[in-house]
Design an enzyme around this catalytic site. Structure first.
Site, PDB file in Angstrom:
ATOM      1  N   CYS A 194       6.148  12.562   3.174  1.00 22.77           N
ATOM      2  CA  CYS A 194       7.471  13.153   3.013  1.00 22.77           C
ATOM      3  C   CYS A 194       7.486  14.172   1.883  1.00 22.77           C
ATOM      4  O   CYS A 194       6.603  14.203   1.033  1.00 22.77           O
ATOM      5  CB  CYS A 194       8.534  12.078   2.801  1.00 22.77           C
ATOM      6  SG  CYS A 194       8.394  11.095   1.306  1.00 22.77           S
ATOM      7  N   CYS A 195       8.526  15.010   1.902  1.00 16.18           N
ATOM      8  CA  CYS A 195       8.728  16.034   0.887  1.00 16.18           C
ATOM      9  C   CYS A 195       7.567  17.031   0.916  1.00 16.18           C
ATOM     10  O   CYS A 195       7.247  17.590   1.954  1.00 16.18           O
ATOM     11  CB  CYS A 195       8.915  15.377  -0.474  1.00 16.18           C
ATOM     12  SG  CYS A 195       9.572  16.481  -1.760  1.00 16.18           S
ATOM     13  N   ILE A 196       6.861  17.220  -0.194  1.00 19.96           N
ATOM     14  CA  ILE A 196       5.771  18.185  -0.271  1.00 19.96           C
ATOM     15  C   ILE A 196       4.438  17.605   0.204  1.00 19.96           C
ATOM     16  O   ILE A 196       3.486  18.350   0.458  1.00 19.96           O
ATOM     17  CB  ILE A 196       5.641  18.728  -1.720  1.00 19.96           C
ATOM     18  CG1 ILE A 196       4.731  19.964  -1.792  1.00 19.96           C
ATOM     19  CG2 ILE A 196       5.132  17.630  -2.653  1.00 19.96           C
ATOM     20  CD1 ILE A 196       5.242  21.170  -1.052  1.00 19.96           C
ATOM     21  N   PRO A 206       3.268  16.625   3.032  1.00 22.12           N
ATOM     22  CA  PRO A 206       2.652  17.145   4.254  1.00 22.12           C
ATOM     23  C   PRO A 206       1.680  18.300   4.026  1.00 22.12           C
ATOM     24  O   PRO A 206       0.865  18.594   4.910  1.00 22.12           O
ATOM     25  CB  PRO A 206       3.855  17.583   5.094  1.00 22.12           C
ATOM     26  CG  PRO A 206       4.940  16.641   4.689  1.00 22.12           C
ATOM     27  CD  PRO A 206       4.740  16.480   3.204  1.00 22.12           C
ATOM     28  N   THR A 253       8.749  13.846   7.079  1.00 22.40           N
ATOM     29  CA  THR A 253      10.177  14.092   6.885  1.00 22.40           C
ATOM     30  C   THR A 253      10.348  14.862   5.589  1.00 22.40           C
ATOM     31  O   THR A 253       9.515  14.764   4.679  1.00 22.40           O
ATOM     32  CB  THR A 253      10.976  12.777   6.870  1.00 22.40           C
ATOM     33  OG1 THR A 253      12.384  13.067   6.882  1.00 22.40           O
ATOM     34  CG2 THR A 253      10.661  11.934   5.643  1.00 22.40           C
TER      35      THR A 253
END
Length: 224
Positions: free
Chosen positions: A135-137, A139, A197
């Protein structure tokens, strides 16, 4: 049978480590699903330490593993010891620590390199056909290590709610398919068993970020 999930942390605090609310949301949702969780972090010096009141780096030195222990309530293991065969899935919360301690994305962007143990773990889970939740950065790690994967960091058009939308363009430039996704949803790349996400890539209320992470966790466990 309870699913066994490894959670990888990168410190403690949004600007130089793991985003605490994202980590907490991951742990709450995993707990509700009855998962057996073990937390890991690399035993490395942080890129730097940020004064979170001012948002500015200080001269202080801290260790990512020791800082992650603050979130893990002391129960955290050196990432070098993570054995993929002992787990059904892995989840990596966000926070700038992903871009500073798990990789050097903060400095190199799409030309970044990933910490060797993080690279080993992500690739081993992928080869084993076990799901990866991010999630967030975080990925960006998948973008670097799993060429051509599908993922989301939210939206690719900047606005008041999406101040980091340019990240999507960088991921596209790396050959990934970015899928625009609302904060309360997650994207599932079934081929790569990658579930992502946006979390705090969006300026959304805490409960919406919490709910989106919940979807990511449930979808990750479904594939485990």
């Amino acid at each position: 049978m309870a699913k066994r999930v490894a959670v990888i942390l990168s410190g403690c605090g949004v600007y130089d480590g793991t985003e605490i609310h994202e980590a907490s949301a991951v742990l709450v949702h995993l707990s509700r699903e009855g998962a057996k969780v073990r937390m890991f972090a690399p035993n490395v010096a942080q890129m730097h330490v940020v004064n979170h009141c001012e948002g500015k780096p200080t001269e202080e030195k801290r260790n990512a593993l020791q800082e992650s222990a603050r979130i893990a309530r002391g129960d955290v293991t050196d990432l070098a010891k993570l054995d993929v065969s002992e787990f059904d899935a892995v989840i990596i919360p966000g926070g700038f620590g992903v871009a500073k301690n798990l990789s050097n994305w903060a400095e190199k962007n799409k030309d970044c390199t990933v910490h060797s143990d993080v690279e080993r773990v992500v690739k081993d889970f992928h080869r084993a056909g076990k799901p990866l939740g991010m999630c967030c950065i975080s990925p960006v790690l998948a973008a670097k290590l799993l060429p051509g994967c599908e993922l989301t960091v939210g939206q690719d058009k900047e606005g008041d709610m999406w101040p980091y939308a340019q990240t999507a363009d960088a991921l596209k430039a790396m050959g990934c398919k970015h899928v625009n996704t609302d904060v309360e949803k997650a994207h599932v790349d079934k081929k790569n068993k990658l579930i992502t996400t946006c979390a705090f890539m969006c300026q959304a209320p805490f409960h919406k970020v919490f709910d989106g992470i919940g979807v990511m966790v449930k979808e990750t466990l479904k594939l485990a």
